[in-house]
Design a protein around this motif. Structure first.
Motif, short mmCIF file in Angstrom:
data_model
loop_
_atom_site.label_atom_id
_atom_site.label_comp_id
_atom_site.label_asym_id
_atom_site.label_seq_id
_atom_site.Cartn_x
_atom_site.Cartn_y
_atom_site.Cartn_z
N ARG A 66 -12.02 2.15 -7.00
CA ARG A 66 -12.15 3.46 -6.35
C ARG A 66 -12.68 3.37 -4.93
O ARG A 66 -12.71 4.36 -4.21
CB ARG A 66 -13.09 4.34 -7.17
CG ARG A 66 -12.49 4.78 -8.48
CD ARG A 66 -13.43 5.67 -9.25
NE ARG A 66 -12.74 6.30 -10.36
CZ ARG A 66 -13.24 6.50 -11.56
NH1 ARG A 66 -14.48 6.12 -11.83
NH2 ARG A 66 -12.54 7.09 -12.51
N GLY A 67 -13.12 2.18 -4.54
CA GLY A 67 -13.78 2.01 -3.25
C GLY A 67 -12.82 1.89 -2.08
O GLY A 67 -11.60 1.90 -2.25
N PRO A 68 -13.37 1.76 -0.88
CA PRO A 68 -12.57 1.76 0.35
C PRO A 68 -11.86 0.44 0.64
O PRO A 68 -11.00 0.38 1.50
CB PRO A 68 -13.60 2.08 1.44
CG PRO A 68 -14.87 1.51 0.91
CD PRO A 68 -14.80 1.73 -0.60
N GLY A 69 -12.18 -0.64 -0.06
CA GLY A 69 -11.65 -1.95 0.30
C GLY A 69 -10.35 -2.36 -0.37
O GLY A 69 -9.92 -3.49 -0.21
N THR A 70 -9.73 -1.47 -1.11
CA THR A 70 -8.51 -1.84 -1.83
C THR A 70 -7.31 -1.94 -0.90
O THR A 70 -7.24 -1.23 0.11
CB THR A 70 -8.17 -0.81 -2.92
OG1 THR A 70 -7.92 0.44 -2.30
CG2 THR A 70 -9.27 -0.67 -3.94
N PRO A 71 -6.34 -2.79 -1.24
CA PRO A 71 -5.09 -2.78 -0.48
C PRO A 71 -4.32 -1.50 -0.78
O PRO A 71 -4.47 -0.91 -1.85
CB PRO A 71 -4.32 -3.99 -1.02
CG PRO A 71 -5.23 -4.72 -1.91
CD PRO A 71 -6.36 -3.81 -2.27
N GLY A 72 -3.50 -1.07 0.15
CA GLY A 72 -2.72 0.15 -0.07
C GLY A 72 -3.60 1.38 0.03
O GLY A 72 -4.58 1.40 0.78
N ARG A 73 -3.27 2.39 -0.76
CA ARG A 73 -4.03 3.64 -0.75
C ARG A 73 -4.19 4.12 -2.18
O ARG A 73 -3.22 4.35 -2.88
CB ARG A 73 -3.28 4.70 0.07
CG ARG A 73 -4.07 6.01 0.22
CD ARG A 73 -3.19 7.14 0.77
NE ARG A 73 -2.28 7.63 -0.28
CZ ARG A 73 -0.96 7.48 -0.27
NH1 ARG A 73 -0.35 6.87 0.71
NH2 ARG A 73 -0.23 7.96 -1.26
N VAL A 74 -5.43 4.27 -2.62
CA VAL A 74 -5.72 4.76 -3.96
C VAL A 74 -5.97 6.26 -3.88
O VAL A 74 -6.88 6.70 -3.18
CB VAL A 74 -6.94 4.04 -4.58
CG1 VAL A 74 -7.33 4.67 -5.90
CG2 VAL A 74 -6.64 2.56 -4.75
N ASP A 75 -5.14 7.04 -4.58
CA ASP A 75 -5.31 8.49 -4.62
C ASP A 75 -6.14 8.95 -5.80
O ASP A 75 -6.68 10.05 -5.79
CB ASP A 75 -3.94 9.18 -4.66
CG ASP A 75 -3.15 8.97 -3.38
OD1 ASP A 75 -3.76 8.75 -2.31
OD2 ASP A 75 -1.91 9.02 -3.44
#
Length: 94
Positions: A66-75
């Protein structure tokens, strides 16, 4: 000595999460946390993450998903907690 009770976290991650290295990134984070399981692309565009291990480690993985460091975009991330089923080795990208 405290008995370690493993749990199973199943998380469905939606957003722009396929074709951006998300499963590889998730596998790396899970291995850092000592978890076993898999991350798999679903036909509807989500990624399903199944992780087993200590509850604290599974919760940390969920925070990272859920954090800001993921690849892509988590909605969004939908989670389900259950008892560990066992029988898993390593962490796979499926």
């Amino acid at each position: 000595m405290e008995e370690r009770q493993d749990v199973r976290l199943t998380a469905w991650v939606r957003g722009s999460v396929q074709g951006v290295g998300f499963r590889w990134w998730t596998r790396a984070r899970a291995l850092e946390l000592g978890l076993v399981g898999w991350a798999a692309n679903l036909v509807d565009g989500r990624v399903e993450v199944v992780a087993e291990g200590p509850e604290k480690s599974c919760a940390e993985l969920l925070d990272r998903l859920r954090g800001p460091g993921t690849p892509g975009r988590v909605d969004g991330v939908v989670e389900r907690w259950s008892a560990a089923k066992g029988g898993l080795r390593g962490f796979e990208e499926r």
